[in-house]
Design a protein around this motif. Structure first.
Motif, PDB file in Angstrom:
ATOM      1  N   LEU A 104       1.000  -1.201  -0.101  1.00  0.00           N
ATOM      2  CA  LEU A 104       0.086   0.136  -0.142  1.00  0.00           C
ATOM      3  C   LEU A 104       0.870   1.081  -0.078  1.00  0.00           C
ATOM      4  O   LEU A 104       1.761   1.008   0.670  1.00  0.00           O
ATOM      5  N   GLY A 105       0.914   1.896  -0.244  1.00  0.00           N
ATOM      6  CA  GLY A 105       1.272   3.355  -1.055  1.00  0.00           C
ATOM      7  C   GLY A 105       2.721   3.126  -1.623  1.00  0.00           C
ATOM      8  O   GLY A 105       2.853   4.415  -2.416  1.00  0.00           O
ATOM      9  N   SER A 106       2.835   2.084  -2.563  1.00  0.00           N
ATOM     10  CA  SER A 106       4.585   1.922  -3.090  1.00  0.00           C
ATOM     11  C   SER A 106       4.401   0.884  -4.419  1.00  0.00           C
ATOM     12  O   SER A 106       5.071   0.400  -4.648  1.00  0.00           O
ATOM     13  N   GLY A 107       2.694   0.709  -4.574  1.00  0.00           N
ATOM     14  CA  GLY A 107       2.270  -0.199  -5.325  1.00  0.00           C
ATOM     15  C   GLY A 107       2.988   0.278  -7.528  1.00  0.00           C
ATOM     16  O   GLY A 107       3.491   0.996  -7.298  1.00  0.00           O
ATOM     17  N   ASP A 108       1.816   0.292  -8.071  1.00  0.00           N
ATOM     18  CA  ASP A 108       1.681   0.780  -9.313  1.00  0.00           C
ATOM     19  C   ASP A 108       2.083   1.897  -9.593  1.00  0.00           C
ATOM     20  O   ASP A 108       0.729   2.646  -9.246  1.00  0.00           O
ATOM     21  N   PRO A 109       2.673   2.240 -10.365  1.00  0.00           N
ATOM     22  CA  PRO A 109       3.018   3.966 -10.793  1.00  0.00           C
ATOM     23  C   PRO A 109       1.443   4.456 -10.978  1.00  0.00           C
ATOM     24  O   PRO A 109       1.492   5.348 -10.816  1.00  0.00           O
ATOM     25  N   GLY A 110       0.812   4.209 -11.184  1.00  0.00           N
ATOM     26  CA  GLY A 110      -0.595   4.159 -12.051  1.00  0.00           C
ATOM     27  C   GLY A 110      -1.708   4.031 -11.001  1.00  0.00           C
ATOM     28  O   GLY A 110      -3.124   4.524 -11.682  1.00  0.00           O
ATOM     29  N   VAL A 112      -4.155   4.513  -8.149  1.00  0.00           N
ATOM     30  CA  VAL A 112      -5.086   5.498  -7.796  1.00  0.00           C
ATOM     31  C   VAL A 112      -4.918   5.597  -6.188  1.00  0.00           C
ATOM     32  O   VAL A 112      -4.696   6.041  -5.680  1.00  0.00           O
ATOM     33  N   ALA A 113      -4.788   4.435  -5.335  1.00  0.00           N
ATOM     34  CA  ALA A 113      -5.400   4.232  -4.142  1.00  0.00           C
ATOM     35  C   ALA A 113      -3.771   4.569  -3.822  1.00  0.00           C
ATOM     36  O   ALA A 113      -3.570   4.826  -2.937  1.00  0.00           O
ATOM     37  N   CYS A 114      -2.838   3.526  -4.589  1.00  0.00           N
ATOM     38  CA  CYS A 114      -1.683   4.061  -4.113  1.00  0.00           C
ATOM     39  C   CYS A 114      -1.079   5.625  -3.712  1.00  0.00           C
ATOM     40  O   CYS A 114      -0.387   5.323  -2.874  1.00  0.00           O
ATOM     41  N   ALA A 115      -0.795   6.019  -4.690  1.00  0.00           N
ATOM     42  CA  ALA A 115      -1.150   7.818  -4.945  1.00  0.00           C
ATOM     43  C   ALA A 115      -1.023   8.163  -3.862  1.00  0.00           C
ATOM     44  O   ALA A 115      -0.526   8.993  -3.200  1.00  0.00           O
TER      45      ALA A 115
END
Length: 216
Positions: A104-110, A112-115
Motif C-alpha cells: 500500500l502506497g508503493s504499488g503500481d505507479p498508475g 490511484v489508491a497507492c498514490a
C-alpha cells in the motif's frame, strides 16, 4: 482536529551511530544497500520496527496476526499525528493495496489508491515540522527510505541521490540546499561512483568539476 494530536516522535527508540561504517554484507556504507541488502535493511528498518513493536506491546497485539493488520488499518484511518510517523509507514508496509495488489502506497505507479495513500503519509511531516515535532533530518530520512522502497515509482537520479544520502542521514547529517543541488548535478553528470567514495555531504558537494565542464 489533527493539530491537537500529540505527534509522538518516531525513530528515536534506537540509538543511531555517529559515524558511517561499512556493511559486512554488501561492502557499502550501512544503508546504501537498502532495502536489498539484509543487514542494511535490518539496521535502517530497526528505527521503524522499534516504534511498531512498542505499539504492538501497548495494545496487546501479536506480530504476524490478523489483529496486527487490523491495527495497521486503524493507524492509517486515525487523525494525522495520533501515532509516530514510523508507525504510519510500518502500517503501509504491512498492508496490500486492494486495487493493484502491491504494498500500500508503493504499488503500481498508475494506481490511484497507492498514490492517495502515499500522499496522505506526508501530511504528518508537513504538520509536525511546523509544530517542531519532527526534525528535518527525520523528514529527509523518511523520504529516502520511502523512495528506495518503491524504486519503480521514481527516476534513477532520485534513487541514486537517496542511496548516496542514506548512510549519512542515518547518522544524523543533513545536506544544505546548495549541497543537495550540487550533489544532484554530479549525479546527473554520471559521477555516482566518485561520489560514493566520499565521506559525507560536504565532501560530495565539494567534488571538483570535470575539466571539460568547468567554465572560463
Amino acid at each position: 482536529m489533527a493539530e491537537l494530536q500529540p505527534f509522538p516522535p518516531g525513530g528515536r527508540r534506537v540509538d543511531r551511530p555517529t559515524e558511517a561504517a561499512l556493511c559486512s554484507n554488501c561492502g557499502e556504507l550501512v544503508g546504501r544497500g537498502y532495502p536489498d541488502c539484509a543487514i542494511c535493511a535490518e539496521r535502517i528498518d530497526d528505527l521503524w520496527w522499534a516504534d511498531w513493536r512498542h505499539l504492538l506491546s501497548s495494545t496487546g497485539v501479536q506480530a504476524g496476526t490478523d489483529e496486527e493488520l487490523d491495527l495497521a488499518r486503524r493507524v492509517l484511518s486515525d487523525e494525522v499525528g495520533a501515532y509516530p510517523w514510523t508507525c504510519t509507514d510500518w502500517a503501509l508496509w504491512l498492508l496490500r493495496c486492494a486495487e493493484c495488489g502491491g504494498q500500500l502506497g508503493s504499488g503500481d505507479p498508475g494506481c490511484v489508491a497507492c498514490a492517495a495513500s502515499d500522499a496522505a503519509r506526508w501530511a504528518w511531516d508537513h504538520q509536525a515540522l511546523q509544530h517542531r515535532r519532527m526534525t528535518p533530518n527525520e523528514h529527509a530520512l523518511r523520504v529516502a527510505v520511502a523512495g528506495l522502497r518503491a524504486p519503480h515509482r521514481h527516476r534513477s537520479a532520485a534513487l541514486a541521490g537517496w542511496r548516496l544520502a542514506l548512510p549519512f542521514l542515518f547518522i544524523g547529517q543533513l545536506p544544505t540546499t546548495s549541497q543537495a543541488q550540487r550533489i544532484r548535478a554530479h549525479i546527473l553528470a554520471g559521477r555516482y561512483d566518485e561520489l560514493a567514495r566520499l565521506d559525507g555531504f560536504c565532501a560530495m558537494a565539494s567534488l571538483p568539476d570535470l575539466p571539460w565542464r568547468s567554465t572560463s
